[in-house]
Write an enzyme that holds these catalytic residues in place. Structure first.
Site, PDB file in Angstrom:
ATOM      1  N   GLY A   1       7.223  12.760  20.383  1.00  0.00           N
ATOM      2  CA  GLY A   1       7.695  14.018  19.800  1.00  0.00           C
ATOM      3  C   GLY A   1       8.607  14.840  20.711  1.00  0.00           C
TER       4      GLY A   1
ATOM      5  CG  ASP B   1      12.143  -0.533   2.471  1.00  0.00           C
ATOM      6  OD1 ASP B   1      12.104  -1.395   3.362  1.00  0.00           O
ATOM      7  OD2 ASP B   1      11.146  -0.204   1.798  1.00  0.00           O
TER       8      ASP B   1
ATOM      9  NE  ARG C   1      13.602   5.655  25.586  1.00  0.00           N
ATOM     10  CZ  ARG C   1      13.281   6.369  24.521  1.00  0.00           C
ATOM     11  NH1 ARG C   1      13.780   6.052  23.335  1.00  0.00           N
ATOM     12  NH2 ARG C   1      12.458   7.382  24.623  1.00  0.00           N
TER      13      ARG C   1
HETATM   14  P1  ADP Z   1      12.978   9.281  10.855  1.00  0.00           P
HETATM   15  O1  ADP Z   1      12.642   9.395  12.316  1.00  0.00           O
HETATM   16  O2  ADP Z   1      14.395   8.940  10.621  1.00  0.00           O
HETATM   17  O3  ADP Z   1      12.477  10.446  10.076  1.00  0.00           O
HETATM   18  P2  ADP Z   1      10.590   7.742  10.288  1.00  0.00           P
HETATM   19  O4  ADP Z   1      10.331   6.344  10.660  1.00  0.00           O
HETATM   20  O5  ADP Z   1       9.857   8.803  11.022  1.00  0.00           O
HETATM   21  O6  ADP Z   1      12.177   7.971  10.363  1.00  0.00           O
HETATM   22  O7  ADP Z   1      10.292   7.971   8.735  1.00  0.00           O
HETATM   23  C1  ADP Z   1      10.796   7.138   7.736  1.00  0.00           C
HETATM   24  C2  ADP Z   1       9.798   7.138   6.573  1.00  0.00           C
HETATM   25  O8  ADP Z   1      10.363   6.503   5.436  1.00  0.00           O
HETATM   26  C3  ADP Z   1       8.513   6.383   6.889  1.00  0.00           C
HETATM   27  O9  ADP Z   1       7.408   7.201   6.646  1.00  0.00           O
HETATM   28  C4  ADP Z   1       8.564   5.182   5.957  1.00  0.00           C
HETATM   29  O10 ADP Z   1       7.298   4.722   5.554  1.00  0.00           O
HETATM   30  C5  ADP Z   1       9.363   5.742   4.785  1.00  0.00           C
HETATM   31  N1  ADP Z   1      10.007   4.705   3.947  1.00  0.00           N
HETATM   32  C6  ADP Z   1      10.649   3.607   4.362  1.00  0.00           C
HETATM   33  N2  ADP Z   1      11.110   2.893   3.314  1.00  0.00           N
HETATM   34  C7  ADP Z   1      10.760   3.574   2.187  1.00  0.00           C
HETATM   35  C8  ADP Z   1      10.935   3.343   0.785  1.00  0.00           C
HETATM   36  N3  ADP Z   1      11.552   2.264   0.326  1.00  0.00           N
HETATM   37  N4  ADP Z   1      10.429   4.256  -0.069  1.00  0.00           N
HETATM   38  C9  ADP Z   1       9.773   5.351   0.364  1.00  0.00           C
HETATM   39  N5  ADP Z   1       9.558   5.596   1.674  1.00  0.00           N
HETATM   40  C10 ADP Z   1      10.051   4.741   2.588  1.00  0.00           C
END
Ligand code: ADP
Length: 586
Positions: free
Chosen positions: A180, A355, A415
């Site tokens: 975070g 996705d 990194r």
């Molecule tokens: P960021 O740091 O860019 O916010 P995160 O990994 O913290 O990315 O969050 C991305 C979120 O999107 C995750 O909670 C993941 O489960 C969700 N996610 C990924 N693919 C899909 C999808 N097809 N439909 C709905 N939610 C999705």
């Protein structure tokens, strides 16, 4: 005829036996409260299971050390166990180890009834919350990590209604699993510590850290808005920060704010509270599968699945893509970078499967920098998870050595540079060394006591009275390690690291006990993704704006170039999440 009679007899017997066993089970008195213990991701999980009228009536978790946020899995399983009166409910996706440990604890408690699990007469299967087949809002946000929730809140603050879709049962994504930390030039801790910094310096660091492969316009937006984003989190979202900061690799000055307890949970928790306060629906277990366009190509909605139900989400104003990266999608990793195969573990949430990238590619969006996949240099050698005890490195108080007892890289390098150097060492691992004074002064490592105990138990970390003893544990060349430490102490005295020119203050190592932790690189961040402009609008392969479509966070590319600097992701998701929310609400 004889055969038929025999069959009837067998069937009658079988039915009789089932009836008999149900009868027996009904007669077994299960009522009472029983304690059980299981082993989760962070250690013991202890529960009290209460059964009344032969039904599970309560499960109280008395002790647990699971990842904050993911411990929600135990609540989900508790509700399902009570609803179905069964211990055989599904594990919670994304929290496999916690689910297994919790189930083990509940089963262990149940064993104390002396009965078989079949004595719990099932009251049906888990009912999913009812959903409509169609929803409409001004803005549909796909993905409830940091970027998505920030975008939804901002869209709502700009007068738009919003719905957030999240495919996992627990929101938070990689943001939740992160430390975070937030890079912000000119932040309040820097002011307190009288540290000189500027947006321009941060901008230069972002470009240098990304080998100038970044889109300068996007890097500029990040640098110029990072502090404003940090203030927004602190003052509006109520994210609490520690009163110190960390020196992340590749930055030219200490500028990384640390949320309370040094985990992404504080941000996800507070963003969720704000979402609730603003009554923005969060549809969990809902996977977006396809973007819907009108005849002119404008994105006007999303198709999604919820269990076996298909749902259409219509967007009056825009769709915001915040689905995160693709670090957990092995095929995609290898497709874009053949060095990122299964031999490299990952720090990522299981939901990071790219996705969003797959969805936009189908409608002609431009993808950039896809080959740049970052590994985090010091992860768990067995699971690939981030090791927060290792943050003692960012406190400037540890060195990295190899099996031969020598340093091999500047510990506060980028990194990618450290990761590459580690891969070239014996066994492809590094050993982090620090002393007791570093532990006493540490503000971060000590916050992760559960992880510390877990590492000791798994022999990934050793605490020993002498350097020799610590070295011996990992079969490191002790004589060479002692020489390395003597040299380092001399550099600290002279104020200059003659070997690697380590940045920041050099503090000499003193008395024992000493600590050595083994670690290796794991996939952490995918720099590539969807091309956006400075308004977070998605760009197609012809360089034109795709109307109605916005993106922010790890799903986007070109902001960090070849390599993202540590603590820039939280700044990125906040800055561009807010911009996406504003743009989509227009
Ligand atoms: P960021 O740091 O860019 O916010 P995160 O990994 O913290 O990315 O969050 C991305 C979120 O999107 C995750 O909670 C993941 O489960 C969700 N996610 C990924 N693919 C899909 C999808 N097809 N439909 C709905 N939610 C999705």
């Amino acid at each position: 005829m004889k055969k038929i009679i025999a069959l009837i007899l067998v069937l009658a017997l079988a039915v009789g036996m089932v009836g008999c066993s149900q009868e027996t089970n009904k007669n077994v008195k299960l009522d009472g409260t029983y304690e059980g213990i299981g082993s989760g991701k962070g250690g013991n999980i202890v529960v009290d299971l209460t059964i009344a009228d032969n039904k599970i009536s309560k499960i109280e978790v008395k002790e647990q050390h699971e990842t904050e946020g993911l411990s929600e899995a135990m609540n989900i399983m508790t509700n399902n166990m009570i609803a179905t009166n069964s211990l055989g409910v599904d594990s919670v996706s994304g929290a496999t180890l916690t689910s297994a440990g919790f189930r083990m604890a509940v089963k262990n408690a149940f064993e104390k009834t002396g009965a078989d699990e079949s004595a719990l007469i099932s009251t049906g299967k888990v009912e999913m919350e009812k959903r409509e087949s169609e929803y409409t809002a001004d803005v549909i946000v796909i993905g409830a990590g940091g970027a998505g929730m920030t975008a939804a809140i901002t869209a709502s603050d700009n007068g738009a209604s919003a719905i957030v879709l999240e495919k996992m049962p627990i929101q938070g994504g990689n943001t939740l699993l992160s430390g975070g930390e937030y890079a912000a030039p000119g932040n309040w801790v820097q002011v307190e510590e009288k540290l000189e910094d500027s947006n321009e310096q941060f901008y230069k660091d972002i470009l240098k850290g990304g080998d100038n492969e970044n889109d300068p316009a996007l890097a500029r937006i990040l640098a110029d808005n990072a502090l404003d984003g940090a203030n927004w989190l602190k003052d509006y979202i109520d994210v609490r920060f520690e009163d110190y900061q960390l020196f992340f690799g590749g930055h030219s000055v200490k500028r990384s704010l640390v949320p309370i307890n040094a985990t992404g949970f504080e941000m996800i928790n507070k963003l969720t509270e704000k979402l609730n306060e603003k009554e923005i629906p969060l549809h969990k277990n809902t996977t977006a599968t396809e973007l819907i366009q009108d005849k002119d190509g404008k994105v006007i909605g999303v198709k999604a699945t919820y269990g076996d139900q298909e749902i259409t989400y219509k967007a009056n104003k825009g769709v915001i893509l915040t689905t995160g990266g693709f670090g957990s999608n092995l095929d995609m990793r290898v497709k874009y970078n053949k060095n990122m195969g299964e031999e490299i573990l990952s720090t990522n949430s299981v939901g990071s499967t790219g996705d969003g990238i797959t969805m936009v590619e189908k409608i002609g969006a431009q993808l950039v920098d896809m080959e740049y996949i970052q590994t985090y240099p010091t992860c768990d050698t067995q699971s690939g998870t981030l090791l927060y005890v290792g943050d003692v490195r960012m406190e400037g108080r540890s060195i990295l050595v190899n099996k031969e007892g020598s340093r091999f890289v500047e510990e506060l390098e980028r990194r990618d540079v450290i990761s590459k150097a580690v891969t070239e060492q014996t066994g492809g691992v590094s050993y982090m060394f620090w002393d007791e004074s570093a532990m006493v002064d540490s503000k971060v490592a000590v916050k992760h006591e559960t992880e510390y105990n877990n590492l000791i138990a798994r022999k990934q970390l050793v605490k020993a009275d002498t350097i020799e003893e610590a070295a011996k544990f990992f079969e490191i060349d002790a004589a060479e390690l002692k020489k390395t430490i003597d040299n380092y102490n001399q550099y600290a005295k002279d104020g200059k690291d003659l070997e690697f020119n380590k940045r920041g203050e050099l503090v000499p190592f003193g008395e024992g006990p000493y600590y050595i932790m083994v670690s290796k690189p794991a996939v952490h961040h995918t720099m590539g993704g969807v091309k956006i402009n400075t308004n977070a609008q998605v760009i197609n392969t012809n360089g034109e704006i795709i109307k109605g479509l916005f993106a922010a966070g790890e799903v986007t590319g070109d902001i960090h170039g070849t390599n993202r600097l540590g603590s820039d992701a939280i700044a990125d998701i906040t800055v561009f999440g807010r911009i996406a929310g504003q743009s989509a609400a227009k």
